[in-house]
Design a protein around this motif. Structure first.
Motif, PDB file in Angstrom:
ATOM      1  N   ILE A 175      -3.772   5.154   9.606  1.00 58.89           N
ATOM      2  CA  ILE A 175      -4.787   5.608   8.662  1.00 58.89           C
ATOM      3  C   ILE A 175      -5.650   6.584   9.449  1.00 58.89           C
ATOM      4  N   SER A 235      -1.647   1.489  10.408  1.00 56.95           N
ATOM      5  CA  SER A 235      -1.599   1.361   8.948  1.00 56.95           C
ATOM      6  C   SER A 235      -0.983   0.040   8.502  1.00 56.95           C
ATOM      7  N   GLU A 268       0.118   5.099   1.777  1.00 56.64           N
ATOM      8  CA  GLU A 268      -0.917   5.614   2.671  1.00 56.64           C
ATOM      9  C   GLU A 268      -0.475   6.984   3.202  1.00 56.64           C
ATOM     10  N   GLY A 273      -3.954  -1.283   6.780  1.00 57.37           N
ATOM     11  CA  GLY A 273      -3.679  -0.590   5.515  1.00 57.37           C
ATOM     12  C   GLY A 273      -3.991  -1.445   4.308  1.00 57.37           C
ATOM     13  N   THR A 333       0.855  -1.206   0.000  1.00 61.02           N
ATOM     14  CA  THR A 333       0.000   0.000   0.000  1.00 61.02           C
ATOM     15  C   THR A 333       0.879   1.239   0.000  1.00 61.02           C
ATOM     16  N   ASN A 359      -8.723   5.486   2.938  1.00 63.45           N
ATOM     17  CA  ASN A 359      -8.062   6.465   3.804  1.00 63.45           C
ATOM     18  C   ASN A 359      -8.752   7.824   3.603  1.00 63.45           C
TER      19      ASN A 359
END
Lengths: 459, 459
Positions: B321, B218, A304, B222, A302, B227
């Motif tokens: 997040i 996260s 983020e 994640g 990911t 998000n």
């Protein structure tokens, strides 16, 4: 050897009362590594453990000093015909505030309904002690251990292990082993014994966009310059496709694809998407198209935003064009992605997508690769057999989405794989008030570890 | 009448010393509306002005009380054959800090090189007094004024005119006039006399995106949830096309297009794009394709992020997040855009572009439409002729990108257009230390106003 294991298990069972008493002694020591008034307590826990390892029959139990808290090191055996196993754990614990929320004082361990309540019960003193008694039971019941063991227990895990890598680097010869085992992770979904064989890595970066030399009046100048907040929003938006894939060129190049076997195994795990969604409080789950939530969080990378800001954040309104905009980003990486290469790709992507009229500055942050223990590694099979022997069921093969830095250090420095074989439950309040550990899992865990040594020695 | 104006101008010139002395008296009063210890001073300035308007020959000069500082109202004439003009200005001033940066104490007006230094010199006491002496010169030199006048001078402009609209609404009959004139704006680029005939309006909104019920790890989560920072970035990005247009459906529907005449006039104004870019410190200018910077800031609408934030803003890193994300937005509107309709369009756009997995809340903020004085309005022509008569050059026809709320109030409540005819220079440090006013423009301004009344009466 099956007679041996029977006697080991019997030894564990017959010493249950003593082991609980000693566990309580260990948990009484408030070894909070983050708080300097507890420095002496942290050392006391290290010395308790050193002493206890000696008493269990391990050799050369000693404290390896660091600029912070010491690492406890101890050995059993140097038989070249046996596999060698490193047992990693940590004897330091989290702070306890807010202390008022504890039903029992955090350092007065209390057993209720076969559950022991104390700071460190499950994270990780209880699990370290569980490994210790498995070794002791072998030595006392049979006079030997089927593996060579290295206990390697640090006192700074809860503050980010700042000195651990240096100790690993300076003790490489002593830490040479076939694999490491760590009991610092939970079982799957509360009651399914699990072998965790993969962790994600991390690559962090900070993004800064600069536009006008100071905040501008949005009436006087609005329309004539690129707003840095718009530029940052555009960059962040550009990182994903609408179907949730990361849009950075080359980002997936080195990703280890999930095998059909893994996907089948994940799919067979009990997982209630609706309960998961509801617990998170989101209107619907969202992620990379074509993957389940477990696949997305365990085995897919990911990128983020952890934080972003620009312009006026106070109450009311300030009609400005902000002079700058900021974001903190982290990638979660999966095995075989190289953090440096991924950061290069992300930075190139950001520069390529930068709109006109602003300047971009990217600062690289910490990074660590993901890790994967091959499912065909003998230690994995041994752990599976041990779980089957004790729990009478197959283990769940799981990965975890977070990182455990020591696993990467073992992999990087020692080229050594790690088996994550934990017996805590996910809701046992690690890092929170009323941390606890179910004693049935403490007992089953010790037995599983004892079996594990045996099965590992048979590979 | 040309004999009359000659005698008015002559009167102004022969009373120059007296007028400067009186201007100094007016500027000595520290009428800082924002600071309550100066409440008495603000009132003293109002009373000084009331008294001085009486002495100039205006009738019924009085203070209209408000919950804050009073408005000074005075009249000259009710002749139905003459046009009626409202003169708006303000007698309050900005605070003076940092006072150490002033070369002369801010309330000890000092003349150096024909420039008067004092807080309020150009913003706006000097310009209010300039209007006053123009009227007085007419009355004293000719026994009459060619227009009916209403002086309407407030004491809360620098704190956002919180009570002005109510006073306008409760004095509608008394404020009925053909147009208003305000001398509270600068000339163009320092030395070109300018008539400002258009202002932008404003429509504000706050955007909030909610995702998970709290910040999530996260690593653990994640990939499984949207998000909120990504969602917000996507929404902000969706507001513009890459070529700088606002992408909100219908946003430009009611925008008054710039006429060819206007575009020609703007294009003829001296404007050094490179110097402008350099002064703002941006690598390049950016805005709506097909328009010049002056057109973009004066006559094209915008939507702009004034502030946004999400997640962790502190030092270091927190791998989360974020549970939510926020943005404060304002649109700058141009004439004929309806703020409510624009807000409806923007809100519909945001909902239409919301990605899955998060919730959107939009809160409407303040709004005010733009304003436009028709270029063919007789008052505009009169102002042009007055400038030609005094400055021996054509005025610049300009707009301004910001808002002046009283202009909208006059437009909304009284359906009365406003001519913005200011004689300050853009770099005379309004709101900053060492505010000043060039006396040559004070004098030329008074004469221009005097001519303005005459030309307005001839339409």
């Amino acid at each position: 050897m099956s007679d041996s294991i029977a006697s080991v298990v019997s030894y564990l069972e017959s010493h249950d009362a003593q082991y609980l008493e000693e566990l309580i002694d260990f948990l009484k020591i408030p070894s909070i590594s983050a708080l300097s008034p507890h420095q002496g307590d942290v050392r006391q826990a290290a010395e308790w453990l050193q002493e206890r390892l000696k008493r269990a029959g391990l050799d050369d139990a000693r404290l390896v000093e660091t600029p912070g808290h010491p690492v406890v090191l101890a050995h059993y055996g140097h038989d070249p015909r046996k596999p060698t196993v490193v047992v990693y754990g940590h004897y330091d614990v989290q702070p306890v505030d807010p202390e008022a929320l504890w039903r029992h004082p955090p350092f007065e361990p209390t057993i209720e309904n076969d559950i022991i309540y104390a700071r460190g019960a499950s994270d990780d003193k209880g699990q370290v002690y569980m490994q210790l008694i498995a070794a002791e039971a072998w030595i006392r019941a049979t006079g030997d251990l089927p593996v060579n063991l290295v206990f390697f227990v640090e006192g700074e895990e809860e503050i980010g292990s700042p000195h651990l890598r240096a100790v690993i680097e300076s003790h490489q010869a002593e830490l040479q082993a076939n694999f490491a085992v760590i009991s610092d992770t939970p079982m799957y979904q509360g009651n399914i014994p699990a072998i965790c064989y993969g962790l994600r890595g991390l690559a962090a970066l900070d993004v800064r966009i600069d536009g006008p030399f100071q905040d501008l009046h949005s009436g006087v100048y609005g329309g004539a310059v690129m707003n840095p907040a718009h530029a940052l929003a555009g960059l962040i938006q550009s990182l994903h496709t609408p179907d949730g894939r990361v849009a950075v060129e080359g980002f997936y190049d080195d990703v280890a694809p999930l095998t059909a076997t893994e996907r089948d195994a994940f799919a067979r795990l009990p997982f209630d998407e609706e309960a998961y969604r509801e617990a998170l409080g989101v209107p619907q789950l969202f992620g990379e198209a074509g993957y389940t939530p477990l696949e997305r969080t365990w085995a897919r990378p990911t990128i983020e935003v952890n934080g972003m800001w620009s312009g006026f954040l106070g109450e009311g309104r300030k009609t400005i064009i902000p002079s700058s905009a900021f974001a903190k980003l982290t990638c979660r990486l999966v095995p075989y992605q190289d953090p440096d290469k991924v950061l290069d790709q992300v930075i190139a992507h950001l520069h390529r997508h930068l709109p006109p009229g602003v300047r971009l500055t990217v600062t690289r942050g910490d990074s660590a690769p993901g890790s994967l223990t091959p499912l065909d590694h003998p230690a994995v099979k041994a752990a599976e057999q041990a779980i089957q022997a004790v729990f009478q069921q197959d283990p769940a093969y799981i990965r975890m989405g977070g990182s455990i830095p020591v696993v990467v250090d073992f992999q990087d420095v020692l080229q050594m794989p790690t088996v994550l074989l934990g017996f805590a439950l996910p809701d046992e309040n690690f890092h929170a008030p009323n941390e606890h550990f179910h004693l049935r899992n403490f007992r089953a865990g010790a037995k599983t570890i004892a079996h594990f040594w045996r099965f590992a020695s048979e590979k």
